[in-house]
Enzyme design. Structure first.
Site, PDB file in Angstrom:
ATOM      1  N   HIS A  16     -68.631  35.746  32.351  1.00 48.27           N
ATOM      2  CA  HIS A  16     -67.387  35.601  31.641  1.00 48.27           C
ATOM      3  C   HIS A  16     -67.232  36.649  30.668  1.00 48.27           C
ATOM      4  O   HIS A  16     -66.251  37.181  30.355  1.00 48.27           O
ATOM      5  CB  HIS A  16     -66.949  34.037  31.156  1.00 48.27           C
ATOM      6  CG  HIS A  16     -67.760  34.044  29.899  1.00 48.27           C
ATOM      7  ND1 HIS A  16     -68.923  33.458  29.599  1.00 48.27           N
ATOM      8  CD2 HIS A  16     -67.052  34.029  28.506  1.00 48.27           C
ATOM      9  CE1 HIS A  16     -69.052  33.225  28.352  1.00 48.27           C
ATOM     10  NE2 HIS A  16     -67.910  33.289  27.653  1.00 48.27           N
ATOM     11  N   SER A  23     -69.637  31.204  23.019  1.00 49.36           N
ATOM     12  CA  SER A  23     -70.904  31.001  23.949  1.00 49.36           C
ATOM     13  C   SER A  23     -71.661  32.395  24.098  1.00 49.36           C
ATOM     14  O   SER A  23     -72.959  32.377  24.032  1.00 49.36           O
ATOM     15  CB  SER A  23     -70.697  30.303  25.136  1.00 49.36           C
ATOM     16  OG  SER A  23     -69.726  31.052  25.912  1.00 49.36           O
ATOM     17  N   GLU A  24     -70.846  33.264  24.258  1.00 55.93           N
ATOM     18  CA  GLU A  24     -71.441  34.608  24.106  1.00 55.93           C
ATOM     19  C   GLU A  24     -70.604  35.709  23.526  1.00 55.93           C
ATOM     20  O   GLU A  24     -69.268  35.504  23.715  1.00 55.93           O
ATOM     21  CB  GLU A  24     -71.866  35.171  25.842  1.00 55.93           C
ATOM     22  CG  GLU A  24     -73.117  34.663  26.308  1.00 55.93           C
ATOM     23  CD  GLU A  24     -72.982  33.301  26.836  1.00 55.93           C
ATOM     24  OE1 GLU A  24     -73.885  32.840  27.432  1.00 55.93           O
ATOM     25  OE2 GLU A  24     -71.761  32.731  27.340  1.00 55.93           O
ATOM     26  N   THR A  25     -71.248  36.790  23.055  1.00 57.47           N
ATOM     27  CA  THR A  25     -70.742  37.940  22.628  1.00 57.47           C
ATOM     28  C   THR A  25     -71.153  39.100  23.146  1.00 57.47           C
ATOM     29  O   THR A  25     -72.531  39.335  23.046  1.00 57.47           O
ATOM     30  CB  THR A  25     -70.605  38.158  21.021  1.00 57.47           C
ATOM     31  OG1 THR A  25     -69.829  36.982  20.339  1.00 57.47           O
ATOM     32  CG2 THR A  25     -70.056  39.513  20.395  1.00 57.47           C
TER      33      THR A  25
END
Length: 286
Positions: free
Chosen positions: A74, A45-47
């Site tokens: 997160h 979902s995110e990097t």
């Protein structure tokens, strides 16, 4: 560039919420197209792209598979866990610069706590608008708890907080991705954070949806639970100075535990979100 994957808000591998972490050392950020492409390749979902700017200072940029976002809880917890566990930093306080503002990160021996951006209330919603929000999940106003209503709130990212009256309603919710994408765009929010407050084992059980940003559902969201902490505090459901526990990701088979604290200070309140993470993968970009 050294790449890692870490599971955040959990102590078990392949649970919690996965984030990509790209450590750049003191090198400048890569070209934006490369960062977006790498986030799409990793498919989390995110990097987070982590650049060290001083002895105890860092700058992070966050990319979903679709675009850059201002802040990600997160991925921040994951990033500082990776920095600590690879020996790049030790326990202590660090300064972090993000597009959402400058934050303080507290790195402990087995957990990481981060400041949220100052909390702000967004818009409320009429009965008709709330009915539309619930309908986007196959629910109705009958699933809304007494005394709580939908509200947009931000501690870095603006989400619609959508209360449901019991765990059954939380479990039954089925997202219409097209409709939630439309509503998110219409209201100028990242997505919807659905929650059932006051359960026996947690401050709230939650589910988070951000299809506008190519995230149909997310297993753990620090910014959204920071916003929820403020929402519940404003309604007398959490106390200043108390540790709060949010459970998320159960429907996805990735149970997560997100911790939060709210403290009062002259001129306002401060919200912190914390948790633990574990490394699952490391490699280098050729």
């Amino acid at each position: 560039m050294k790449l890692y994957v870490a599971d955040a808000f959990t102590t078990r591998r392949f649970s919690g919420n996965q984030a990509g972490v790209a450590l750049l050392g003191g090198d400048p950020f890569p070209e934006e197209g490369l960062m977006r492409a790498l986030a799409g390749e990793l498919k989390h979902s995110e990097t987070a792209f982590v650049r060290q700017t001083g002895e105890r200072a860092f700058h992070i940029r966050y990319f979903t598979p679709a675009e850059e976002v201002d802040l990600c809880g997160h991925a921040t917890i994951a990033s500082f866990t990776v920095l600590r566990d690879t020996g790049a930093i030790g326990p202590g306080d660090y300064a972090l610069h993000t597009r959402s503002g400058d934050l303080t990160i507290q790195v402990g021996a087995d957990s990481v706590w981060m400041d949220m951006a100052p909390p702000t209330d967004g818009r409320g919603f009429s009965e008709k608008e709330q009915a539309e929000l619930y309908a986007a999940y196959g629910l109705s106003l009958a699933d809304r708890p007494d005394g709580l209503e939908a509200q947009a709130v931000s501690t870095g990212l603006l989400d619609i907080l959508l209360p449901v009256k019991d765990l059954d309603a939380l479990e039954r919710a089925v997202q219409n991705e097209g409709e939630v994408t439309r509503l998110s765009e219409h209201y100028g929010v990242v997505g919807v954070h659905m929650f059932c407050a006051g359960t026996a084992d947690a401050t709230a059980h939650c589910r988070n949806f951000a299809p506008l940003y190519a995230i149909p559902e997310e297993a753990a969201t620090g910014t959204s639970n920071g916003a929820l902490t403020y929402y519940l505090f404003r309604r007398g459901l959490v106390a200043a100075g108390a540790d709060n526990r949010f459970v998320q990701g159960e429907k996805m088979g990735k149970p997560s535990e997100i911790l939060s604290r709210l403290t009062e200070a002259e001129g306002g309140v401060k919200v912190q979100v914390g948790g633990r993470a574990v490394l699952t993968l490391r490699c280098e970009l050729l």
